[in-house]
Design a protein around this motif. Structure first.
Motif, short mmCIF file in Angstrom:
data_model
loop_
_atom_site.label_atom_id
_atom_site.label_comp_id
_atom_site.label_asym_id
_atom_site.label_seq_id
_atom_site.Cartn_x
_atom_site.Cartn_y
_atom_site.Cartn_z
N LEU A 186 36.75 16.69 -2.32
CA LEU A 186 35.97 17.69 -1.82
C LEU A 186 35.38 17.47 -0.61
CD1 LEU A 186 34.36 20.64 -3.77
CD2 LEU A 186 33.16 19.40 -1.46
N CYS A 187 35.56 18.02 0.53
CA CYS A 187 34.86 17.83 1.51
C CYS A 187 34.05 19.05 2.43
CB CYS A 187 35.72 17.32 2.77
SG CYS A 187 36.13 15.67 2.38
N VAL A 188 33.00 18.77 3.28
CA VAL A 188 32.22 19.91 3.73
C VAL A 188 31.89 19.80 4.94
CG1 VAL A 188 31.18 20.20 1.45
CG2 VAL A 188 29.96 19.07 3.04
N ASN A 189 31.61 21.04 5.85
CA ASN A 189 31.10 21.05 6.99
C ASN A 189 30.35 22.42 7.29
OD1 ASN A 189 34.23 21.50 7.25
ND2 ASN A 189 33.28 22.98 8.63
N THR A 190 29.12 22.27 8.17
CA THR A 190 28.40 23.29 8.15
C THR A 190 28.75 24.49 9.09
OG1 THR A 190 26.37 21.77 7.99
CG2 THR A 190 25.91 23.71 9.05
N LEU A 191 28.35 25.59 8.41
CA LEU A 191 28.67 26.84 9.41
C LEU A 191 27.28 27.73 9.33
CD1 LEU A 191 32.03 28.04 7.55
CD2 LEU A 191 31.71 26.71 9.67
N SER A 192 26.78 26.95 10.36
CA SER A 192 25.22 27.64 10.71
C SER A 192 25.11 28.95 10.99
CB SER A 192 24.69 26.90 11.82
OG SER A 192 25.13 26.74 12.98
N GLN A 193 26.22 29.79 11.52
CA GLN A 193 26.27 30.93 11.98
C GLN A 193 26.25 32.14 10.80
OE1 GLN A 193 29.12 28.63 12.33
NE2 GLN A 193 29.17 28.51 14.66
N LEU A 194 26.48 31.66 9.38
CA LEU A 194 26.70 32.55 8.31
C LEU A 194 25.33 32.59 7.55
CD1 LEU A 194 29.88 31.31 6.81
CD2 LEU A 194 29.61 32.89 8.59
N ALA A 195 25.47 33.80 6.93
CA ALA A 195 24.24 34.27 6.32
C ALA A 195 23.66 33.30 5.40
CB ALA A 195 24.43 35.58 5.72
N THR A 196 22.32 33.26 5.13
CA THR A 196 21.78 32.14 4.20
C THR A 196 21.07 33.10 3.16
OG1 THR A 196 19.77 32.06 5.46
CG2 THR A 196 21.45 30.47 5.86
N SER A 197 20.56 32.50 1.93
CA SER A 197 19.67 32.90 0.88
C SER A 197 18.74 31.97 0.54
CB SER A 197 20.62 33.26 -0.20
OG SER A 197 19.72 33.70 -1.42
N ARG A 198 17.51 32.40 0.34
CA ARG A 198 16.41 31.58 0.16
C ARG A 198 16.15 31.44 -1.32
NH1 ARG A 198 11.21 31.87 4.20
NH2 ARG A 198 12.48 32.08 6.10
N LYS A 199 17.22 31.90 -2.16
CA LYS A 199 17.35 31.78 -3.61
C LYS A 199 18.62 31.40 -4.04
CE LYS A 199 13.68 35.36 -4.85
NZ LYS A 199 13.53 36.56 -5.39
N GLU B 74 8.19 28.73 0.42
CA GLU B 74 8.90 30.15 0.84
C GLU B 74 10.47 30.26 0.42
OE1 GLU B 74 8.00 30.96 4.85
OE2 GLU B 74 5.76 30.27 4.76
N THR B 75 10.77 29.15 -0.49
CA THR B 75 12.19 29.13 -0.92
C THR B 75 12.24 29.26 -2.40
OG1 THR B 75 12.60 26.76 -0.56
CG2 THR B 75 13.14 28.34 1.34
N ASP B 76 13.09 29.31 -2.91
CA ASP B 76 13.31 29.19 -4.63
C ASP B 76 14.68 28.94 -4.77
OD1 ASP B 76 12.92 29.16 -7.20
OD2 ASP B 76 12.77 31.48 -7.53
N PHE B 77 15.21 27.76 -4.68
CA PHE B 77 16.28 27.27 -5.03
C PHE B 77 16.45 26.79 -6.53
CE2 PHE B 77 15.65 26.19 -0.54
CZ PHE B 77 16.57 27.33 0.36
N ARG B 78 15.50 26.45 -6.96
CA ARG B 78 15.47 25.74 -8.42
C ARG B 78 15.92 26.57 -9.50
NH1 ARG B 78 11.91 21.41 -8.70
NH2 ARG B 78 10.37 21.16 -6.91
N ALA B 79 15.82 27.93 -9.37
CA ALA B 79 16.49 28.91 -10.34
C ALA B 79 17.91 28.76 -10.35
CB ALA B 79 15.81 30.33 -10.19
N ALA B 80 18.40 28.79 -9.08
CA ALA B 80 19.91 28.80 -9.10
C ALA B 80 20.27 27.38 -9.41
CB ALA B 80 20.40 29.01 -7.56
N ILE B 81 19.76 26.43 -9.10
CA ILE B 81 20.18 25.00 -9.53
C ILE B 81 20.21 24.96 -11.01
CG2 ILE B 81 19.78 22.43 -9.68
CD1 ILE B 81 18.36 23.17 -6.60
N ALA B 82 18.95 25.47 -11.94
CA ALA B 82 18.85 25.39 -13.10
C ALA B 82 19.97 26.05 -13.99
CB ALA B 82 17.56 25.93 -13.37
N ARG B 83 20.43 27.27 -12.99
CA ARG B 83 21.49 28.31 -13.77
C ARG B 83 22.97 27.59 -13.71
NH1 ARG B 83 19.87 32.12 -11.44
NH2 ARG B 83 21.37 32.51 -9.84
N HIS B 84 23.22 27.08 -12.38
CA HIS B 84 24.57 26.46 -12.20
C HIS B 84 24.89 24.88 -12.62
CE1 HIS B 84 25.66 30.44 -10.87
NE2 HIS B 84 24.66 30.32 -9.91
N THR B 85 23.79 24.13 -12.26
CA THR B 85 23.91 22.83 -12.11
C THR B 85 22.70 22.06 -12.72
OG1 THR B 85 23.17 22.40 -9.96
CG2 THR B 85 25.37 22.82 -10.19
#
Length: 362
Positions: A175-188, A59-70
């Motif tokens: 570079l460091c990161v932290n989750t912002l679970s309140q923000l909008a997500t994308s399945r692609k 139900e998700t398709d992250f592979r296309a974005a990964i293939a495009r950017h990294t």
């Protein structure tokens, strides 16, 4: 815990060779971790991993974005699968930590406390954080030493089997990161692990920020970026990246948005939890300009070790706690000046020791 014995895995050659070295070196740890992961999925989402994971990937398709950017990182994941003896879908799903959380509708707003401090005449740049994860990751701490084709090195703190969580490059980019679970997500969109590594591969903070602004993000995430010349902070979501303003050269962040208003739905509160706000207050108390005009690595490590009740920046493991309970998996301080030094701790810095590693400048 074993900071003194934190595995440092040398990963060189082609992307696939780097992944294979990672998978081979940590094969046993990855196998044990996957068993706990599957158990934790049942605890977190009330459904067996054998049912949850195929649905998540279908139900998700992250592979296309990964293939495009990294695209190189897809090869690295394939190498991890080969080295660790995993099927490709399992190795791929291991990378999708933040995406799994929102897909499974995980409760809470996450953890991780991060900071970036601008350089001045008497101090270098600092980019630092606690990396707080569900307890089932504990014991899988590792440091990847990635060598690029130009001979440059990058140190990446990771949970065994993942391409990375946070890191520092020999080019002088932290570079460091932290989750912002309140923000909008994308399945692609581009998943967090790949966005982090893609940004960290850039030459400097400006290029890293430009990369993060250019991609469609899968998950809400804050990125703290710094090099010898300055810092930047971006809150990223499916709608794009928003720059976070900071005062007195100090950017402090926890798990609620400070600038972005791209809420995932109309019901979500952008204020964050009491705990997230208390951790931010803790960082402000320890690193306020009024308290200290300049900052050194000891001050940053002290701020990350704070355990003020209700706002523990460093979260120690409680005996008998659930596999899904949040703990501080590790902490990292990147010091970027004339010299480039990484301080890393496996586990909660309030209870564990730090290890310092110097990087040769690229």
């Amino acid at each position: 815990m074993f900071t003194a014995d934190l595995p440092v895995v040398d990963c060189s050659g082609s992307p696939r060779e780097r992944g294979r070295a990672h998978g081979e070196a940590l094969r046993a740890v990855i196998a044990d971790k996957i068993l706990l992961w599957h158990q934790a999925i049942g605890e977190a989402y009330g459904v067996r991993a054998a049912m949850f994971l195929p649905r998540f990937l279908a139900e998700t398709d992250f592979r296309a974005a990964i293939a495009r950017h990294t695209p190189d990182l897809l090869d690295e994941v394939a190498g991890i699968a080969e080295g660790a003896g995993l099927d490709n879908d399992t190795a791929y799903a291991l990378q999708l930590m933040d995406e799994e959380w929102w897909f499974g509708r995980s409760l809470g707003d996450g953890h991780c406390s991060s900071l970036a401090i601008s350089p001045s005449s008497d101090q270098p740049t600092f980019v630092a954080q606690t990396m707080d994860l569900p307890r089932w990751h504990d014991g899988a701490q590792a440091l990847l030493r990635l060598t690029g084709s130009d001979g440059s090195q990058t140190l990446v703190l990771t949970s065994a089997g993942m391409i990375g969580l946070t890191g520092l490059s020999g080019r002088g980019l932290g570079l460091c990161v932290n989750t912002l679970s309140q923000l909008a997500t994308s399945r692609k969109g581009l998943p967090v692990a790949f966005a982090m590594r893609g940004a960290l591969a850039r030459a400097d903070a400006a290029q890293a920020a430009a990369f993060l602004r250019s991609v469609n993000h899968a998950s809400g995430q804050n990125y703290q970026i710094g090099d010898r010349h300055g810092i930047d902070t971006l809150e990223c979501s499916a709608a794009g990246a928003v720059t976070v303003a900071f005062e007195a050269g100090r950017s402090l962040h926890t798990n609620h948005p400070l600038a972005s208003r791209d809420a995932r739905d109309a019901e979500v509160s952008m204020q964050g939890s009491d705990n997230s706000r208390a951790r931010l207050d803790s960082l402000r108390q320890d690193l306020a300009p009024s308290r200290r005009q300049s900052v050194d690595a000891d001050a940053v490590r002290t701020a990350l070790s704070a355990c003020r009740p209700g706002g523990e920046v460093s979260i120690e493991i409680e005996p008998g706690s659930a596999l899904t309970a949040s703990v501080t998996f590790g902490a990292l301080v990147s010091e970027i000046g004339e010299n480039i030094t990484l301080s890393v701790c496996a586990g909660a810095p309030s209870a564990e020791s730090w290890r310092e590693i110097a990087l040769a400048s690229a």
